[in-house]
Design a protein around this motif. Structure first.
Motif, mmCIF file in Angstrom:
data_model
loop_
_atom_site.group_PDB
_atom_site.id
_atom_site.type_symbol
_atom_site.label_atom_id
_atom_site.label_comp_id
_atom_site.label_asym_id
_atom_site.label_seq_id
_atom_site.Cartn_x
_atom_site.Cartn_y
_atom_site.Cartn_z
ATOM 1 N N ALA A 19 0.550 25.580 32.600
ATOM 2 C CA ALA A 19 1.831 25.854 31.831
ATOM 3 C C ALA A 19 1.717 26.954 30.836
ATOM 4 N N ALA A 20 0.384 27.100 30.367
ATOM 5 C CA ALA A 20 0.270 27.952 29.164
ATOM 6 C C ALA A 20 1.257 29.431 29.786
ATOM 7 N N MET A 21 0.229 30.032 30.777
ATOM 8 C CA MET A 21 0.409 31.871 31.710
ATOM 9 C C MET A 21 2.218 31.427 31.915
ATOM 10 N N PHE A 54 -0.842 33.916 21.256
ATOM 11 C CA PHE A 54 -1.985 32.272 21.180
ATOM 12 C C PHE A 54 -1.058 31.587 22.364
ATOM 13 N N LEU A 55 -0.328 31.753 23.024
ATOM 14 C CA LEU A 55 -0.331 30.671 24.104
ATOM 15 C C LEU A 55 -0.938 31.989 25.623
ATOM 16 N N ASN A 56 -1.484 32.658 25.529
ATOM 17 C CA ASN A 56 -2.562 33.245 25.844
ATOM 18 C C ASN A 56 -4.517 33.036 25.642
ATOM 19 N N LEU A 57 -4.129 32.548 24.550
ATOM 20 C CA LEU A 57 -5.589 32.456 23.737
ATOM 21 C C LEU A 57 -5.675 30.934 24.258
ATOM 22 N N THR A 58 -4.588 30.139 24.831
ATOM 23 C CA THR A 58 -5.188 28.914 24.944
ATOM 24 C C THR A 58 -4.886 29.225 26.218
ATOM 25 N N THR A 92 -9.169 35.902 14.701
ATOM 26 C CA THR A 92 -10.503 36.009 14.565
ATOM 27 C C THR A 92 -10.485 34.890 14.930
ATOM 28 N N GLY A 93 -10.524 33.895 13.579
ATOM 29 C CA GLY A 93 -10.498 32.123 13.131
ATOM 30 C C GLY A 93 -10.060 31.452 14.190
ATOM 31 N N GLU A 94 -8.881 31.735 14.526
ATOM 32 C CA GLU A 94 -7.915 31.171 16.430
ATOM 33 C C GLU A 94 -8.881 31.044 16.995
ATOM 34 N N TYR A 100 -11.812 29.300 16.507
ATOM 35 C CA TYR A 100 -11.130 27.953 16.566
ATOM 36 C C TYR A 100 -11.633 27.712 18.277
ATOM 37 N N MET A 101 -10.351 27.973 19.434
ATOM 38 C CA MET A 101 -9.537 27.263 20.185
ATOM 39 C C MET A 101 -11.113 27.918 21.246
ATOM 40 N N ILE A 102 -11.407 28.123 20.911
ATOM 41 C CA ILE A 102 -12.989 28.417 21.810
ATOM 42 C C ILE A 102 -13.556 27.073 22.183
#
Length: 439
Positions: A181-183, A290-294, A344-346, A349-351
């Motif tokens: 979905a994110a990709m 951010f979608l790619n990071l997700t 960096t913080g985001e 946070y996500m990983i």
């Protein structure tokens, strides 16, 4: 160890052995495909509730209020899910699991594809919101009805020393569905102008979701409709019991089981929908980034879910869930600082969030099913799961965004901490009850 499903096979001929053997790997395939389709539908709507619906359905309020109202639509499906479980459980008893699953997934697919056809508020006014709300309720009813018992059958059919590993298999559908979905949204956002995306581009993921549901329907029916699986459900007593009887005898266990996965289900939204809304509303990060990071973080979560299976078999499921709750509690205290730390913080946070989520989430459903005896396991597990998703995940994005914007990000962290504490208490109570039964 000889299970009840194996006994008839061993008493028959060699041909009967092939006919009636139930392979955990076959069940696993059906479970993963089914869960992936359901979570893909869920994440398509969740992502759209942040980047599409505030502008298309709620243009008459500011972006924050529009997002909160969109999260209200997200919540509707979780409220409707226990109702759908009750309706379709009765349908299951009268017409069979195949008919129930066909109807539920048909409702899920049509509700999802119809969402992609809903006009904007500018064109249809308040009716656009009402129609979307009704379709979201339809999704929730369908998800409640799509409970097929395959996850419980998988847990009961797995070798005794690998039950933790097989218990995590159904949970793989969540990170896989999120990655896709994110990709997909990332591709559309990066290749279309903002006007084209908000006009027609956002609709494509909903149409893709319908196609995925069709594939999932046939994959699951192929397994469930086969004679050997029907026998497996019967011999393991995975049959729908009367709802009134189940709640009369097991209501305490159902309520307790709904709080066991609360930490992981709350964390589920705190690292998916909530950070997307916060970053989209209050930072300058691009949506594509951010979608790619997700998607990348969900890949870490996928590996973590697999790891949870091995940890459960080595150390025990209850211990892994307690570790997960403790890690979620620690994360809740660090999360506010990380989410305000730029790229960096985001990323951290996500990983880190997905790594922790995978460990806890990977064993959450297996823990629910294991709390019930065979008499009402099918019905009890379905309702406990529906209630857990309502209490844990359904309220999370709305509550977290509201608290963080009114009191600060620390308040969202405290909300997550409360879920971790609730899980720890529920596990302790479950352990005490187990000691009492053994005594």
């Amino acid at each position: 160890m000889v299970t009840s499903a194996e006994t008839p096979s061993r008493q028959g001929s060699g041909k009967d052995v092939d006919k009636h053997h139930v392979s955990p790997s076959d069940i696993a395939v059906g479970v993963v495909i089914g869960r992936t389709s359901e979570f893909f539908d869920f994440f398509v709507f969740a992502i759209a509730s942040v980047i599409v619906f505030p502008q298309r359905l709620f243009p008459f309020v500011d972006p924050l209020q529009g997002t909160l109202l969109s999260f209200g639509l997200v919540l509707l499906a979780f409220v409707a899910r226990p109702v759908g479980t009750a309706i379709f459980m009765r349908f299951d008893r009268r017409h069979g699991r195949v008919a129930k699953l066909t109807l539920a997934l048909f409702l899920l697919g049509t509700s999802t594809v119809a969402m992609g056809l809903v006009p904007s508020y500018a064109f249809l006014g308040e009716w656009a919101i009402i129609i979307m709300a009704l379709l979201r309720i339809g999704q929730g009813l369908a998800i409640g009805g799509s409970w097929d018992g395959l996850a419980s059958l998988l847990a009961l059919s797995a070798p005794e020393k690998k039950r933790g590993f097989y218990a995590m298999v159904p949970q793989l559908g969540a990170p896989i569905g999120l990655i896709v979905a994110a990709m997909l949204f990332s591709y559309l956002v990066s290749n279309l102008s903002q006007g084209d995306f908000l006009d027609w581009g956002w609709r494509y993921p909903f149409f893709v979701a319908f196609s995925v549901n069709v594939v999932a329907l046939f994959a699951r029916l192929r397994i469930i409709a086969s004679p050997e699986f029907q026998e497996a459900f019967e011999t393991r007593e995975l049959q729908p019991s009367r709802i009134r009887d189940a709640f009369r005898s097991d209501w305490r266990a159902i309520w307790l089981a709904s709080f066991v996965p609360l930490a992981s289900f709350s964390m589920f939204h705190i690292v998916t929908v909530f950070p997307l809304s916060w970053v989209y509303l209050y930072t300058d990060e691009t949506l594509t980034f951010f979608l790619n990071l997700t998607a990348v973080s969900a890949a870490f979560g996928l590996g973590s879910v697999v790891l949870s299976g091995y940890l459960s078999d080595w150390y025990g499921r209850r211990r892994v869930l307690l570790w997960g709750a403790a890690a979620i509690g620690a994360f809740s205290l660090l999360a506010p600082t990380l989410l305000q730390g730029g790229k960096t913080g985001e990323s951290v946070y996500m990983i880190v969030g997905f790594l922790i989520l995978g460990i806890s989430f990977g064993q959450s459903s297996g823990a629910v099913a294991s709390m019930f005896d065979s008499r009402n396991r099918y019905t009890d597990s379905a309702f406990a799961s529906a209630l857990a998703w309502l209490f844990g995940a359904g309220l999370a994005p709305l509550t977290a965004l509201f608290l963080s914007t009114t009191l600060g990000l620390f308040a969202a962290g405290l909300y997550l901490l409360s879920g971790a504490i609730a899980t720890a208490i529920a596990l302790w109570i479950a352990r005490q009850l187990e000691f009492q039964r053994q005594g």
